[in-house]
Structures are given as structure tokens and as C-alpha cells.
Design an enzyme around this catalytic site. Structure first.
Site, PDB file in Angstrom:
ATOM      1  CG  ASP A 259      42.459  44.367  45.247  1.00  0.00           C
ATOM      2  OD1 ASP A 259      42.261  43.394  44.497  1.00  0.00           O
ATOM      3  OD2 ASP A 259      41.518  44.997  45.797  1.00  0.00           O
ATOM      4  CB  SER A 260      44.720  39.182  43.764  1.00  0.00           C
ATOM      5  OG  SER A 260      45.390  39.626  42.596  1.00  0.00           O
TER       6      SER A 260
ATOM      7  CG  ASP B  85      42.694  46.086  41.521  1.00  0.00           C
ATOM      8  OD1 ASP B  85      41.716  46.784  41.211  1.00  0.00           O
ATOM      9  OD2 ASP B  85      42.607  44.905  41.901  1.00  0.00           O
TER      10      ASP B  85
ATOM     11  CE  LYS C 221      40.553  44.750  38.938  1.00  0.00           C
ATOM     12  NZ  LYS C 221      39.689  44.850  40.152  1.00  0.00           N
TER      13      LYS C 221
ATOM     14  CD  GLU D 126      36.864  44.858  43.947  1.00  0.00           C
ATOM     15  OE1 GLU D 126      36.025  44.819  44.867  1.00  0.00           O
ATOM     16  OE2 GLU D 126      37.889  44.156  43.932  1.00  0.00           O
TER      17      GLU D 126
ATOM     18  CD  GLU E 106      36.507  37.992  40.937  1.00  0.00           C
ATOM     19  OE1 GLU E 106      36.980  39.119  40.748  1.00  0.00           O
ATOM     20  OE2 GLU E 106      36.959  37.206  41.782  1.00  0.00           O
TER      21      GLU E 106
HETATM   22  O1  KIV Z   1      42.868  41.678  42.165  1.00  0.00           O
HETATM   23  C1  KIV Z   1      42.764  40.942  41.179  1.00  0.00           C
HETATM   24  O2  KIV Z   1      43.659  40.143  40.857  1.00  0.00           O
HETATM   25  C2  KIV Z   1      41.547  41.038  40.383  1.00  0.00           C
HETATM   26  C3  KIV Z   1      41.356  40.073  39.281  1.00  0.00           C
HETATM   27  C4  KIV Z   1      41.097  38.724  39.799  1.00  0.00           C
HETATM   28  C5  KIV Z   1      40.314  40.500  38.312  1.00  0.00           C
HETATM   29  O3  KIV Z   1      40.736  41.870  40.648  1.00  0.00           O
END
Ligand code: KIV
Length: 270
Positions: free
Chosen positions: A49-50, A88, A118, A120, A187
């Protein structure tokens, strides 16, 4: 060079940890980047989600949406032949109920071709993760500095600095392994905590700002390419200065156009 390895799945990583092979993850958000990373032989590609920050220029990840994540995950899945692609789950897509979390996780596999998701959260998220894995969806855990919780943390802060913080991370890692995660992102935490977690777990830990003793490392691809030089975190190694290269290349093109040097005859039809 073309990578001829066979398809990596979520089940491949446990064996890699056992053999002591370091595991390589990068993020990607588009087809051509995913294809290049896959050809380079990375083991996993996270559609993080970055994307909300590095592609859309937002200040945080909180406004990433399911539509956005599914669209980018689908493009990356098309580009990756061997690497495991993980989507994510964006903020708000898994927090409210098991049913909503499972329904949204399913979409990453059925609509976007991902091999898992993924999300969190630590011990408080373990029961939800268990429910998702029970549905046959591999889950990549994520603890430490979890960017969707920056409002709770008061910013992007290294985690586990107090005894309570350290215990929370250790208990969370254990709970996530028991809930069925195939691997966990660690992280922004002190290296000794990441080392202790990595020793205690049978599933691999993948570090970002968590030191050398994790079972593998993940980085945001734009960071290793040097796209952004406004702020470079301590743990980022820039292998390229892509931001500067793009600027120089665009300036050369502009000079050619303005100087009447582009296009040449060989670059024109007829
Ligand atoms: O969103 C992302 O890119 C991440 C990574 C930095 C682990 O969660």
C-alpha cells in the site's frame, strides 16, 4: 538474463529458512517493474500500500483503496512468472469484521492473481488472520512500525524501545506464527529484537529497517532505485539515482526538441 526457476509459493519459504537461504522481497506496482524483478530472481513481490505514497504522492498509506490495490496487484501478477506476488490489504479493508476481511482477501486471489495477502497488526489481529488462513489464503504478517497505525504511534517511529514494546513484538510474532502466517515482515525495530524473533520462529522473518539477522529483507523498489531524495530513511540503500536520471534524460530530450535535433530523418517515416 531470463530467470528459469519454478513458481515460488507461500510454502516455499519455510524450506528456505531451514536451509539458511536469505529471502529477497521487493515491492512493485506495475507490469514492467514486476517483470524486471522477476527476471532478476527475487523470491517475492509485494504490491504494497506504499503505492499510495510512491506512485500517487500521498503523505501516508491510509487512503489506499481496494480498487487501487487490486488494479496494481493484477498488473504485477501479469509481470511475475516465478516470484510469489502478495497483495497488501489497505486500511479499512480488514479491520471491521472477519467476514469483510475474508471477502476482501479473496478478491486479491480471485480478481488480481495474487498468491496471498499481507496485513498489518500483532497479537490483536491473530484471530482474524487465523480465519483468513483457514479459508486457504496465505497471509504475510507485518509487525513493528506498521504504517497504517501512524496515528496511534504519533508518526513513523522505531518500535520496541521499551520493555512493554519489546514484549508486545515478541508475543505478536509468536501469535502470528500460530495463526498460520507463512512469513512476517518486521519493520523498523531494533536489530536485537528482530534477531530474537527470527530465532524463536520457524516461519521466516523479512526485515525492513530491522537489521541483518532477519531471514530475508524487503525494500520499496522506488527507494533502492533512488526515485525520491526528499527524505531517505537510515536503512535505505540507493543503488541508482533514478530521480536524477529521469530529470537529466528529460532535459536532454527537451534540448533536442527545442534545438530542432529531434526527430532525425531516420526517426521519421517516409
Ligand atoms: O507497503 C509496503 O510497501 C510495505 C513494505 C514496506 C513492507 O508494507
Amino acid at each position: 538474463m531470463t530467470n528459469t526457476r519454478s513458481r515460488i509459493t507461500a510454502t516455499s519459504f519455510g524450506a528456505m529458512k531451514k536451509k539458511g537461504e536469505k529471502i529477497v522481497w521487493l515491492t512493485a506496482y506495475d507490469y514492467y517493474t514486476a517483470r524486471a524483478l522477476d527476471r532478476a530472481g527475487v523470491d517475492g513481490i509485494l504490491v504494497g500500500d506504499s503505492v499510495n505514497m510512491v506512485l500517487y504522492g500521498k503523505n501516508d498509506t491510509l487512503s489506499a483503496t481496494m480498487d487501487m490495490m487490486l488494479r496494481h496487484t493484477e498488473a504485477v501478477s501479469r509481470g511475475a512468472r516465478n516470484a510469489l506476488v502478495i497483495g497488501d490489504m489497505p486500511f479499512g479493508s480488514y479491520q471491521s469484521s472477519d467476514a469483510e476481511a475474508v471477502a476482501n482477501a479473496c478478491k486479491f486471489l480471485s480478481e488480481a492473481g495474487a498468491g496471498g495477502v499481507k496485513l498489518e497488526g500483532g497479537i490483536e489481529m491473530a484471530a482474524r488472520i487465523k480465519r483468513i488462513t483457514e479459508c486457504g489464503i496465505p497471509v504475510f504478517g507485518h509487525i513493528g512500525l506498521t504504517p497504517q497505525s501512524i496515528n496511534k504511534f504519533g508518526g513513523y517511529k522505531v518500535q520496541g524501545k521499551t520493555d512493554a514494546g519489546k514484549n508486545y513484538l515478541l508475543e505478536s510474532a509468536q501469535a502470528l506464527e500460530e495463526a498460520g502466517c507463512f512469513s512476517i515482515v518486521l519493520e523498523a525495530m531494533k536489530s536485537d529484537i528482530a534477531q530474537e524473533i527470527s530465532k524463536a520462529l520457524t516461519i521466516p522473518t523479512i526485515g525492513i529497517g530491522a537489521g541483518i539477522n532477519c531471514d530475508g529483507q524487503i525494500m520499496v523498489v522506488n527507494d533502492i532505485l533512488g526515485m525520491n531524495d526528499d527524505f531517505v530513511p537510515k536503512f535505505v540503500r540507493q543503488y541508482l539515482k533514478q530521480g536524477e536520471l529521469i530529470q537529466e534524460t528529460a532535459a536532454k530530450f527537451a534540448a533536442d526538441v527545442r534545438g530542432g535535433k529531434y526527430p532525425s530523418e531516420s526517426e521519421s517515416y517516409g
